[in-house]
Enzyme design. Structure first.
Site, PDB file in Angstrom:
ATOM      1  NE  ARG A   1       2.341  13.503  14.856  1.00  0.00           N
ATOM      2  CZ  ARG A   1       1.694  14.033  13.595  1.00  0.00           C
ATOM      3  NH1 ARG A   1       0.463  14.354  13.468  1.00  0.00           N
ATOM      4  NH2 ARG A   1       2.367  14.591  12.687  1.00  0.00           N
TER       5      ARG A   1
ATOM      6  CE  LYS B   1       4.160  14.329   8.576  1.00  0.00           C
ATOM      7  NZ  LYS B   1       3.291  15.331   7.923  1.00  0.00           N
TER       8      LYS B   1
ATOM      9  CE1 TYR C   1      -3.431  12.519   8.555  1.00  0.00           C
ATOM     10  CE2 TYR C   1      -1.976  12.381  10.331  1.00  0.00           C
ATOM     11  CZ  TYR C   1      -3.202  12.752   9.787  1.00  0.00           C
ATOM     12  OH  TYR C   1      -4.257  13.040  10.662  1.00  0.00           O
TER      13      TYR C   1
ATOM     14  CG  HIS D   1       0.324  15.240   3.304  1.00  0.00           C
ATOM     15  ND1 HIS D   1      -0.834  15.907   3.537  1.00  0.00           N
ATOM     16  CD2 HIS D   1       0.676  14.669   4.879  1.00  0.00           C
ATOM     17  CE1 HIS D   1      -1.184  15.781   4.855  1.00  0.00           C
ATOM     18  NE2 HIS D   1      -0.455  15.131   5.536  1.00  0.00           N
TER      19      HIS D   1
ATOM     20  CD  GLU E   1      -2.617  12.212   3.035  1.00  0.00           C
ATOM     21  OE1 GLU E   1      -2.226  12.016   1.820  1.00  0.00           O
ATOM     22  OE2 GLU E   1      -2.450  11.752   3.915  1.00  0.00           O
TER      23      GLU E   1
ATOM     24  CG  ASP F   1       1.184  18.516   5.663  1.00  0.00           C
ATOM     25  OD1 ASP F   1       0.273  19.554   5.257  1.00  0.00           O
ATOM     26  OD2 ASP F   1       0.917  18.022   6.656  1.00  0.00           O
TER      27      ASP F   1
END
Length: 370
Positions: free
Chosen positions: A15, A75, A94, A96, A118, A270
């Site tokens: 992505r 990510k 993101y 996490h 997130e 994740d």
């Protein structure tokens, strides 16, 4: 503002954080966009398309990080990127954090401002930047689960939808949120016998109203989970506690109560996973077996369908990115509480309570920095 879009370097992550269409919108607002060469190739966007949209192409990841005031990624940064992130640089991606302490400490040490997709949260508690990838992951969990139920892949050798005269597979979904709802829709559409579990009676009532007849709802508790895992063929973990580590709903000792060849797909991997025996895997090596039970725990499932995923993600992130670029992160977070809740780490301090609790580290309210 100067915006950098590096190429994702996580295993099989195809992505990209900004499409050429996004570059046009950001450029119209007066911002400079630098895109690392081939960053969009995995999603079907060539460097030439970015240049035509108004971006400048940079040859290396180091140059992309070095020039940018705001980094836009998909990510979380991985270890080779830690040293590239600068003090006061805004990183919008993101993260996490609650599932990985080394990343948290590395971002604290960098002095950067980390705004996590997130945990951006609307007043109704929905998570607008998590929803599109949860939709993709929920649907993929069934697609992948169906594949790994095949005998050559290590599963029980069961066709998800069955055939006339043969019962379909039994699918258990833990969690009735966005992931679970999309997984249930997909499994039901393929003809499986589906049970979806949640701790919220209002949510179960809603799902009971909108789901087709082959989807049953059931209250989630340890007793009921132990009962159902004995005869279900595919189990999907779809539990989310925003910004915090997922609870273990399936423990190691439960595996021996399942039929050999049962497939577990933990979409919550994740965030630490809701299956105790879950550990992150990659698209290159997606599964492993414990006690005869096949585990699929890929931490970036949507990365396997990057064209769909990139468009779905950037549709959601771009309006927020424009706010951050136009106003700067402080003013944008003052004006929009949704973005304020996305702040996780600022200048070495944790400002999201769920992350601080996960590692027993000090917490400071984000408002202190505005």
């Amino acid at each position: 503002m100067i915006i950098g879009v590096p190429k994702e370097i996580k295993n099989n992550e195809n992505r990209v954080a900004v499409t050429p269409a996004g570059v046009i919108e950001l450029s119209k607002n007066g911002h400079q966009i630098y895109v690392q060469s081939t960053a969009g190739l995995g999603s079907g966007f060539a460097d030439e398309q970015y240049e035509e949209a108004g971006a400048t192409i940079l040859p290396t990841i180091e140059e992309t990080y070095a020039i940018a005031e705001m980094i836009m990624k998909v990510k979380e940064p991985i270890e080779p990127e830690y040293k590239l992130i600068k003090k006061d640089q805004l990183v919008f991606t993101y993260f996490h954090f609650a599932s990985y302490e080394p990343l948290t400490k590395a971002m604290m040490a960098s002095g950067a401002v980390c705004l996590a997709y997130e945990t951006v949260e609307k007043p109704d508690r929905s998570l607008p930047l998590l929803v599109p990838m949860s939709e993709v992951a929920g649907r993929m969990s069934i697609q992948e689960g169906a594949k790994y139920l095949e005998k050559p892949m290590g599963g029980r050798g069961i066709l998800l939808g069955g055939v006339p005269g043969v019962r379909p597979a039994k699918v258990l979904i833990l969690g009735g949120g966005v992931v679970g709802t999309n997984a249930a829709k997909m499994a039901a559409g393929m003809g499986a016998d589906v049970t979806i579990m949640d701790v919220s009676l209002p949510r179960l009532r809603y799902l009971d109203d909108v789901m087709p007849a082959n989807v049953n709802t059931f209250m989630s508790n340890e007793f009921n989970i132990r009962e159902l895992i004995r005869n279900h063929d595919l189990i999907v973990g779809a539990v989310l506690i925003p910004g915090a580590k997922a609870p273990h709903l399936i423990t190691r000792d439960m595996l021996k109560e399942m039929n050999p060849g049962t497939v577990l797909v933990d979409v919550a991997v994740d965030q630490g996973g809701c299956i105790e025996t879950c550990r992150p895997t990659t698209h290159q090596d997606p599964t492993y077996v414990i006690d005869g039970i096949l585990h699929y725990c890929v931490a970036n499932m949507p990365g396997a369908v990057p064209y769909t995923s990139t468009l779905a993600l950037t549709n959601a992130t771009l309006p927020y990115a424009i706010q951050l670029a136009n106003k700067g992160w402080k003013k944008a977070c003052q004006d929009n509480r949704e973005l304020l809740l996305g702040l996780n780490v600022i200048n070495g301090e944790i400002v999201y309570e769920g992350v601080a609790k996960a590692f027993n580290l000090p917490f400071a309210p984000a408002e202190k920095f505005l």
